[in-house]
Every structure is written in C-alpha cells, then in structure tokens.
Design an enzyme around this catalytic site. Sequence first.
Site, PDB file in Angstrom:
ATOM      1  N   GLY A  12       0.826  -1.212   0.000  1.00 31.04           N
ATOM      2  CA  GLY A  12       0.000   0.000   0.000  1.00 31.04           C
ATOM      3  C   GLY A  12       0.857   1.257   0.000  1.00 31.04           C
ATOM      4  O   GLY A  12       0.574   2.226  -0.710  1.00 31.04           O
ATOM      5  N   ASP A  66       8.717   5.051   7.945  1.00 25.08           N
ATOM      6  CA  ASP A  66       8.028   4.538   9.127  1.00 25.08           C
ATOM      7  C   ASP A  66       6.876   5.472   9.424  1.00 25.08           C
ATOM      8  O   ASP A  66       6.996   6.696   9.298  1.00 25.08           O
ATOM      9  CB  ASP A  66       8.976   4.439  10.330  1.00 25.08           C
ATOM     10  CG  ASP A  66       8.409   3.494  11.376  1.00 25.08           C
ATOM     11  OD1 ASP A  66       8.117   2.336  11.032  1.00 25.08           O
ATOM     12  OD2 ASP A  66       8.235   3.906  12.535  1.00 25.08           O
ATOM     13  N   SER A  67       5.747   4.869   9.764  1.00 23.16           N
ATOM     14  CA  SER A  67       4.565   5.687  10.009  1.00 23.16           C
ATOM     15  C   SER A  67       3.797   5.124  11.190  1.00 23.16           C
ATOM     16  O   SER A  67       4.050   3.988  11.613  1.00 23.16           O
ATOM     17  CB  SER A  67       3.678   5.720   8.758  1.00 23.16           C
ATOM     18  OG  SER A  67       3.695   4.470   8.107  1.00 23.16           O
ATOM     19  N   PHE A 137      -5.151   0.617   3.431  1.00 19.83           N
ATOM     20  CA  PHE A 137      -4.592  -0.486   4.219  1.00 19.83           C
ATOM     21  C   PHE A 137      -4.570  -0.075   5.682  1.00 19.83           C
ATOM     22  O   PHE A 137      -4.896   1.069   6.030  1.00 19.83           O
ATOM     23  CB  PHE A 137      -3.178  -0.827   3.718  1.00 19.83           C
ATOM     24  CG  PHE A 137      -2.180   0.295   3.870  1.00 19.83           C
ATOM     25  CD1 PHE A 137      -1.406   0.401   5.022  1.00 19.83           C
ATOM     26  CD2 PHE A 137      -2.032   1.261   2.887  1.00 19.83           C
ATOM     27  CE1 PHE A 137      -0.492   1.441   5.169  1.00 19.83           C
ATOM     28  CE2 PHE A 137      -1.115   2.304   3.025  1.00 19.83           C
ATOM     29  CZ  PHE A 137      -0.352   2.386   4.173  1.00 19.83           C
ATOM     30  N   ASP A 140      -6.677   2.650   7.873  1.00 14.96           N
ATOM     31  CA  ASP A 140      -7.423   3.574   7.007  1.00 14.96           C
ATOM     32  C   ASP A 140      -8.943   3.610   7.271  1.00 14.96           C
ATOM     33  O   ASP A 140      -9.524   4.693   7.293  1.00 14.96           O
ATOM     34  CB  ASP A 140      -7.164   3.257   5.527  1.00 14.96           C
ATOM     35  CG  ASP A 140      -5.871   3.880   5.031  1.00 14.96           C
ATOM     36  OD1 ASP A 140      -5.354   4.792   5.697  1.00 14.96           O
ATOM     37  OD2 ASP A 140      -5.379   3.450   3.970  1.00 14.96           O
TER      38      ASP A 140
HETATM   39  P1  ITT Z   1       7.362  -1.613   6.422  1.00 17.96           P
HETATM   40  O1  ITT Z   1       7.916  -1.445   7.822  1.00 17.96           O
HETATM   41  O2  ITT Z   1       7.833  -2.872   5.744  1.00 17.96           O
HETATM   42  O3  ITT Z   1       7.544  -0.377   5.581  1.00 17.96           O
HETATM   43  P2  ITT Z   1       4.774  -1.716   7.787  1.00 17.96           P
HETATM   44  O4  ITT Z   1       3.395  -1.953   7.294  1.00 17.96           O
HETATM   45  O5  ITT Z   1       5.286  -2.621   8.884  1.00 17.96           O
HETATM   46  O6  ITT Z   1       5.763  -1.786   6.520  1.00 17.96           O
HETATM   47  P3  ITT Z   1       5.330   0.525   9.542  1.00 17.96           P
HETATM   48  O7  ITT Z   1       6.385  -0.247  10.233  1.00 17.96           O
HETATM   49  O8  ITT Z   1       5.625   1.943   9.134  1.00 17.96           O
HETATM   50  O9  ITT Z   1       4.868  -0.214   8.197  1.00 17.96           O
HETATM   51  O10 ITT Z   1       4.056   0.470  10.433  1.00 17.96           O
HETATM   52  C1  ITT Z   1       3.044   1.396  10.307  1.00 17.96           C
HETATM   53  C2  ITT Z   1       1.740   0.766  10.721  1.00 17.96           C
HETATM   54  O11 ITT Z   1       0.857   1.878  10.919  1.00 17.96           O
HETATM   55  C3  ITT Z   1       1.184  -0.087   9.603  1.00 17.96           C
HETATM   56  O12 ITT Z   1       1.173  -1.434   9.961  1.00 17.96           O
HETATM   57  C4  ITT Z   1      -0.236   0.415   9.441  1.00 17.96           C
HETATM   58  O13 ITT Z   1      -1.059  -0.467  10.138  1.00 17.96           O
HETATM   59  C5  ITT Z   1      -0.269   1.776  10.105  1.00 17.96           C
HETATM   60  N1  ITT Z   1      -0.263   2.837   9.090  1.00 17.96           N
HETATM   61  C6  ITT Z   1       0.770   3.631   8.706  1.00 17.96           C
HETATM   62  N2  ITT Z   1       0.407   4.437   7.703  1.00 17.96           N
HETATM   63  C7  ITT Z   1      -0.871   4.154   7.441  1.00 17.96           C
HETATM   64  C8  ITT Z   1      -1.787   4.628   6.507  1.00 17.96           C
HETATM   65  O14 ITT Z   1      -1.472   5.528   5.582  1.00 17.96           O
HETATM   66  N3  ITT Z   1      -3.010   4.109   6.526  1.00 17.96           N
HETATM   67  C9  ITT Z   1      -3.355   3.178   7.416  1.00 17.96           C
HETATM   68  N4  ITT Z   1      -2.549   2.654   8.323  1.00 17.96           N
HETATM   69  C10 ITT Z   1      -1.303   3.137   8.329  1.00 17.96           C
END
Ligand code: ITT
Length: 179
Positions: A12, A66-67, A137, A140
């Site tokens: 995503g 990272d988010s 994803f 959201d």
């Molecule tokens: P990578 O570390 O491999 O990039 P990840 O999905 O584990 O992928 P993160 O470690 O950054 O990503 O975790 C961020 C979590 O926060 C992620 O699992 C999502 O559930 C949520 N998240 C972050 N940005 C989002 C968005 O734009 N929309 C919805 N949920 C989000």
Amino acid sequence: MNQIAFITQNHGKVEELRAKAKPFGVNIKHCDAAYPELQVDTLEEVVRNALAFCRSRFPSPFIVEDSGLFVEELHGFPGPYSAYIYKTIGIEGVLKLARTGTAARFESVIGCCSHGAKLFKGSVEGVITQPRGHGGFGFDPIFEYENQTFGEMTVEEKNTLSHRSKSAASFLAWASTVL
Ligand code: ITT
C-alpha cells in the site's frame, strides 16, 4: 527518469508513493525486504536505525518509511508501535481502547540514503471512527478526515492530504533536483 528503491514490505505504501512520485519524474522501485524495526519512542529513531542497517546491505540511493497512528486520548499510543499493534490487536483492538470521535493523527517519516542520510516528515489530523470503506490499508477504515475515512478515499484522494503524501512531497521536491 530518475529511479529510487523503496525498501518496504507494505505494498500500500508503494502504491501511494509511486502515484505521488510520477509527476516529479521519479520512479519508485519496490525492494520487498525487511529490516529489524526497533521498538523505540519516535518514528525518527526507527528510521535512523533502519537506514543504518540497510546502508551496508542495499545499494544507494534508497528510501525507507516509518509511520504510525497517534491517538490523543491514549497519549499518542500506538505511535511508533503501530505495526505491532495492527498485527496483534488490529483495528478492533484499537476501537476498544479509543472512543469514536477522539482526535488522532497519522505521522510519516521517510528516510533517504543518498550521500548521507536525510529525513522528511509529514502528518495529518483526524478522528477515530467506526470502520468505513474498503480502500487503503492498515488503520485507514477508522481514520476520518473531514467526514470521509481514508478507507473511503481513492489513492489519488488520500495522496492530496495524507501524512505520507506530505513527507513524500518534501522528499520528492528534494530528490527531483539531486538524484
Ligand atoms: P514496512 O515497515 O515494511 O515499511 P509496515 O506496514 O510494517 O511496513 P510501519 O512499520 O511503518 O509499516 O508500520 C506502520 C503501521 O501503521 C502499519 O502497519 C499500518 O497499520 C499503520 N499505518 C501507517 N500508515 C498508514 C496509513 O497511511 N493508513 C493506514 N494505516 C497506516
């Protein structure tokens, strides 16, 4: 077209960044790989550690992102722990902890490894709501921005206002001149 690898396991994120990058003439190449995500207090620390780990393993230039979802009445939880919380208690778990209507924000930090490390940040304010929509994803469907959840938005709509679209816009403005 300039190209940069995006190291992430989240498809995503790649879709959003690709759409955002196109007008800047930057091509995002997905590198589907994992790095150890430290459980630390800020997204910046996670990103700096990820860049340090990836630097000796992947060719530059590359980016990581990272988010997290920061819920106000939970004092910013899950924040940097969002990926773990999403995998363990999920959306339903967060809805048990946070009341509908409570303020929340998404934050994003993009780290770029190219002639050193550079960080780009973005955030968006909204409220937690009951799940609506099947797009996007992660969290959201429960994040509402001006009466619409991120799950109800197209990638293009989300890309006009999201945390990631803001960190990506600063990264891309910089990348299109130096990469
Ligand atoms: P990578 O570390 O491999 O990039 P990840 O999905 O584990 O992928 P993160 O470690 O950054 O990503 O975790 C961020 C979590 O926060 C992620 O699992 C999502 O559930 C949520 N998240 C972050 N940005 C989002 C968005 O734009 N929309 C919805 N949920 C989000």
